[in-house]
Motif scaffolding. Structure first.
Motif, PDB file in Angstrom:
ATOM      1  N   ARG A   1     -14.415  26.299   8.009  1.00  0.00           N
ATOM      2  CA  ARG A   1     -15.662  26.670   8.422  1.00  0.00           C
ATOM      3  C   ARG A   1     -16.413  25.323   8.736  1.00  0.00           C
ATOM      4  N   PHE A   2     -17.025  25.154   9.675  1.00  0.00           N
ATOM      5  CA  PHE A   2     -17.682  23.989  10.511  1.00  0.00           C
ATOM      6  C   PHE A   2     -19.273  24.572  10.748  1.00  0.00           C
ATOM      7  N   GLY A   3     -20.081  23.758  10.350  1.00  0.00           N
ATOM      8  CA  GLY A   3     -21.632  24.304  10.263  1.00  0.00           C
ATOM      9  C   GLY A   3     -21.713  25.542   9.667  1.00  0.00           C
ATOM     10  N   ALA A   4     -22.617  26.451  10.417  1.00  0.00           N
ATOM     11  CA  ALA A   4     -22.624  27.805   9.735  1.00  0.00           C
ATOM     12  C   ALA A   4     -21.606  28.785   9.918  1.00  0.00           C
ATOM     13  N   ALA A   5     -20.629  28.337  10.542  1.00  0.00           N
ATOM     14  CA  ALA A   5     -19.501  29.640  11.036  1.00  0.00           C
ATOM     15  C   ALA A   5     -18.221  28.849  10.872  1.00  0.00           C
ATOM     16  N   LYS A   6     -17.184  29.984  10.923  1.00  0.00           N
ATOM     17  CA  LYS A   6     -15.750  29.266  10.931  1.00  0.00           C
ATOM     18  C   LYS A   6     -15.270  28.794  12.280  1.00  0.00           C
TER      19      LYS A   6
ATOM     20  N   GLU B   1     -25.644  17.989  10.344  1.00  0.00           N
ATOM     21  CA  GLU B   1     -26.233  17.984  11.729  1.00  0.00           C
ATOM     22  C   GLU B   1     -25.856  19.353  12.500  1.00  0.00           C
ATOM     23  N   GLN B   2     -24.627  19.599  12.460  1.00  0.00           N
ATOM     24  CA  GLN B   2     -24.203  21.023  12.971  1.00  0.00           C
ATOM     25  C   GLN B   2     -24.814  22.266  12.435  1.00  0.00           C
ATOM     26  N   LEU B   3     -25.142  22.193  11.144  1.00  0.00           N
ATOM     27  CA  LEU B   3     -26.023  23.265  10.698  1.00  0.00           C
ATOM     28  C   LEU B   3     -27.231  23.347  11.242  1.00  0.00           C
ATOM     29  N   ARG B   4     -28.173  22.201  11.502  1.00  0.00           N
ATOM     30  CA  ARG B   4     -29.367  22.117  12.232  1.00  0.00           C
ATOM     31  C   ARG B   4     -29.218  22.899  13.399  1.00  0.00           C
ATOM     32  N   ARG B   5     -28.169  22.574  14.211  1.00  0.00           N
ATOM     33  CA  ARG B   5     -28.327  23.014  15.723  1.00  0.00           C
ATOM     34  C   ARG B   5     -27.752  24.622  15.537  1.00  0.00           C
ATOM     35  N   ASP B   6     -26.912  24.901  14.692  1.00  0.00           N
ATOM     36  CA  ASP B   6     -26.454  26.405  14.503  1.00  0.00           C
ATOM     37  C   ASP B   6     -27.756  27.148  13.996  1.00  0.00           C
ATOM     38  N   LEU B   7     -28.224  26.835  13.158  1.00  0.00           N
ATOM     39  CA  LEU B   7     -29.524  27.723  12.456  1.00  0.00           C
ATOM     40  C   LEU B   7     -30.551  27.785  13.480  1.00  0.00           C
ATOM     41  N   ALA B   8     -30.776  26.802  14.251  1.00  0.00           N
ATOM     42  CA  ALA B   8     -31.951  26.842  15.463  1.00  0.00           C
ATOM     43  C   ALA B   8     -31.704  28.044  16.246  1.00  0.00           C
ATOM     44  N   THR B   9     -30.103  28.456  16.330  1.00  0.00           N
ATOM     45  CA  THR B   9     -29.854  29.520  17.482  1.00  0.00           C
ATOM     46  C   THR B   9     -30.407  30.970  16.938  1.00  0.00           C
TER      47      THR B   9
ATOM     48  N   GLY C   1     -38.896  32.921  10.034  1.00  0.00           N
ATOM     49  CA  GLY C   1     -39.197  31.731   9.155  1.00  0.00           C
ATOM     50  C   GLY C   1     -39.825  31.624   8.316  1.00  0.00           C
ATOM     51  N   ARG C   2     -40.656  33.071   7.962  1.00  0.00           N
ATOM     52  CA  ARG C   2     -41.500  33.045   6.926  1.00  0.00           C
ATOM     53  C   ARG C   2     -41.567  34.352   5.924  1.00  0.00           C
ATOM     54  N   PRO C   3     -40.433  34.436   5.415  1.00  0.00           N
ATOM     55  CA  PRO C   3     -40.144  35.635   4.433  1.00  0.00           C
ATOM     56  C   PRO C   3     -41.263  35.550   3.367  1.00  0.00           C
ATOM     57  N   GLU C   4     -41.498  36.692   2.722  1.00  0.00           N
ATOM     58  CA  GLU C   4     -42.489  36.889   1.714  1.00  0.00           C
ATOM     59  C   GLU C   4     -41.575  36.614   0.538  1.00  0.00           C
TER      60      GLU C   4
ATOM     61  N   ARG D   1     -37.965  20.631   4.588  1.00  0.00           N
ATOM     62  CA  ARG D   1     -38.857  19.783   5.464  1.00  0.00           C
ATOM     63  C   ARG D   1     -37.629  18.996   6.166  1.00  0.00           C
ATOM     64  N   HIS D   2     -36.340  18.996   5.715  1.00  0.00           N
ATOM     65  CA  HIS D   2     -35.475  18.353   6.537  1.00  0.00           C
ATOM     66  C   HIS D   2     -34.273  19.266   7.242  1.00  0.00           C
ATOM     67  N   GLY D   3     -34.540  20.562   7.475  1.00  0.00           N
ATOM     68  CA  GLY D   3     -33.829  21.172   7.936  1.00  0.00           C
ATOM     69  C   GLY D   3     -33.825  22.962   7.703  1.00  0.00           C
ATOM     70  N   PRO D   4     -33.349  23.751   8.495  1.00  0.00           N
ATOM     71  CA  PRO D   4     -33.530  25.129   7.907  1.00  0.00           C
ATOM     72  C   PRO D   4     -32.662  25.628   7.132  1.00  0.00           C
ATOM     73  N   ILE D   5     -32.867  26.659   6.389  1.00  0.00           N
ATOM     74  CA  ILE D   5     -32.109  27.357   5.313  1.00  0.00           C
ATOM     75  C   ILE D   5     -31.637  28.695   5.849  1.00  0.00           C
ATOM     76  N   LEU D   6     -30.444  29.162   5.648  1.00  0.00           N
ATOM     77  CA  LEU D   6     -30.075  30.797   5.766  1.00  0.00           C
ATOM     78  C   LEU D   6     -29.296  31.005   4.587  1.00  0.00           C
ATOM     79  N   VAL D   7     -30.031  32.314   4.123  1.00  0.00           N
ATOM     80  CA  VAL D   7     -29.134  32.903   2.966  1.00  0.00           C
ATOM     81  C   VAL D   7     -29.096  34.289   3.303  1.00  0.00           C
ATOM     82  N   GLU D   8     -27.575  34.414   3.162  1.00  0.00           N
ATOM     83  CA  GLU D   8     -27.073  35.697   3.880  1.00  0.00           C
ATOM     84  C   GLU D   8     -27.114  37.034   2.433  1.00  0.00           C
ATOM     85  N   ASP D   9     -26.560  38.143   2.988  1.00  0.00           N
ATOM     86  CA  ASP D   9     -26.786  39.383   1.972  1.00  0.00           C
ATOM     87  C   ASP D   9     -26.306  39.046   0.696  1.00  0.00           C
TER      88      ASP D   9
END
Length: 402
Positions: free
Chosen positions: A28-33, A156-164, A169-172, A202-210
């Motif tokens: 795994r590198f960044g947000a993906a294998k 840093e790779q996470l920041r770029r990956d999650l930006a794609t 960006g505003r879940p309830e 504040r310093h980067g996005p977050i992805l929480v999968e299913d």
């Protein structure tokens, strides 16, 4: 339609403690294998890996198989791609038309050849080409040089990956759950978040999968990607990337967990990379900074190397187990299948399939190791079948010098 084949060159095959038990494309590198990155950018599913012979029985759900060179298909063009060439996800490459060389920063990393043709050995081992006049295509990305690059460059790779990603960006959020900052927070289906959870973007996005479970007392700071069906059991998590079924508690920072691994108790894990089927006993803690603030040296198969890095934690191979309270020094490499316990700190290089305490490390007997692996996997609903047992036996024999 072309077929995609990922291969491990000689440098990739030195990436211990992981190359002993899995193709490098499965890291795994960044947000993906690494394999998922190439598949997405090329729009082609990987048909298999060319890697070390002892991995012929490697088989994981959703992972390409290991291929023998003689078994490569002869009826279609093939793209041979170096597994440690990590592409950026915000690009889409056109299908190849005829022989094509793919370049990252001017270095060849991929080669498309007509049906029936195969690369020269120099390309598959050292990425060397003989001055071919094939069409050249430049690709955005980087060629990873050392195993620790997978961890050091992930935030840093996470920041770029999650930006794609195009997720909201505003879940309830449920009552008592808080989001700090303006960056994206993407939460998948079936995620359960208890009150008292803080998402700090504040310093980067977050992805929480299913189907992730996040319990009260958790602070998750971005950039971060949490794999499906994982559990965050309370504590501080910052700049982490995990595969599925990762159970974490305590303090975890700038760390990658491949998945199906367990750190369900307190203790610090920082600037580290953790393989699959790892179990860390309660209060297992690693150091990631020397108290003289000097660069950290790391064992590699070609000798100890100066990483040049001030912060470097531990690298735990697949099926590693630690006892309660185990302390790990900076830059520790713990080989696959090692089972280490006790109050004494082990050496900074632990051989694969070792068993014991401190410097008194013997051999983890094959039958005992396989039986423990089968039990651990069954706890996550995965059966170790006969092929899986052959695969582990081949890895054990290779790791113990067989």
């Amino acid at each position: 339609m072309s077929g995609l084949v990922l291969f491990d060159d000689l440098k990739a095959r030195s990436w211990e403690p992981f190359a002993l038990t899995r193709p490098i494309g499965e890291l795994r590198f960044g947000a993906a294998k690494l394999v998922e990155r190439v598949e997405r950018v090329l729009g082609i599913e990987c048909i298999g890996y060319l890697t070390a012979e002892h991995l012929v029985d490697f088989a994981e759900v959703g992972a390409p198989a290991v291929l023998e060179p003689a078994a490569l298909p002869e009826d279609r063009d093939l793209i041979f791609w170096c597994a440690r060439a990590a592409v950026e996800l915000d690009q889409e490459l056109p299908p190849p038309t005829g022989p094509t060389i793919y370049l990252i920063d001017g270095r060849p990393v991929g080669l498309c050849l007509p049906a029936g043709r195969r690369p020269e050995d120099g390309f598959l081992t050292h990425l060397e080409l003989d001055g071919s006049t094939a069409r050249q295509v430049s690709v955005a990305g980087r060629l990873l040089e050392a195993v620790w690059d997978l961890m050091l460059d992930t935030p840093e790779q996470l920041r770029r990956d999650l930006a794609t990603r195009s997720g909201t960006g505003r879940p309830e959020l449920p009552p008592g759950v808080y989001k700090l900052g303006a960056e994206s927070l993407e939460i998948g289906r079936g995620v359960h978040v208890e009150p008292g959870t803080v998402f700090d973007v504040r310093h980067g996005p977050i992805l929480v999968e299913d189907e992730v479970e996040i319990r009260a007392g958790t602070r998750l700071a971005g950039p971060a990607a949490i794999g499906a069906r994982s559990r965050l059991l309370g504590g501080s998590f910052e700049a982490i990337s995990t595969g599925p079924h990762s159970y974490l508690r305590g303090e975890v920072a700038e760390t990658v967990v491949l998945g199906h691994s367990n750190k369900a108790h307190d203790g610090y894990l920082g600037h580290s990379y953790v393989g699959k089927w790892v179990n860390l006993g309660a209060f297992t803690t690693n150091s990631d900074l020397k108290n003289n603030y000097r660069p950290i040296k790391v064992w590699t198969p070609s000798g100890v190397q100066d990483s040049g890095e001030l912060k470097l934690g531990c690298f735990l191979g697949d099926h590693v187990k630690t006892g309660i309270g185990l302390l790990l020094g900076t830059g520790t490499i713990m080989g696959a299948g090692a089972n280490v316990y006790g109050s004494q700190m082990p050496p900074t290089y632990v051989e694969p399939f070792s068993w014991g305490e401190g410097d008194n490390l013997g051999e983890y007997r094959l039958a005992d190791f396989v039986e423990t692996a089968a039990r651990a996997m069954a706890r996550r609903g995965v059966e170790l079948d006969e092929r899986g047992r052959r695969y582990l036996e081949r890895c054990w024999r290779k790791g113990r010098g067989g």
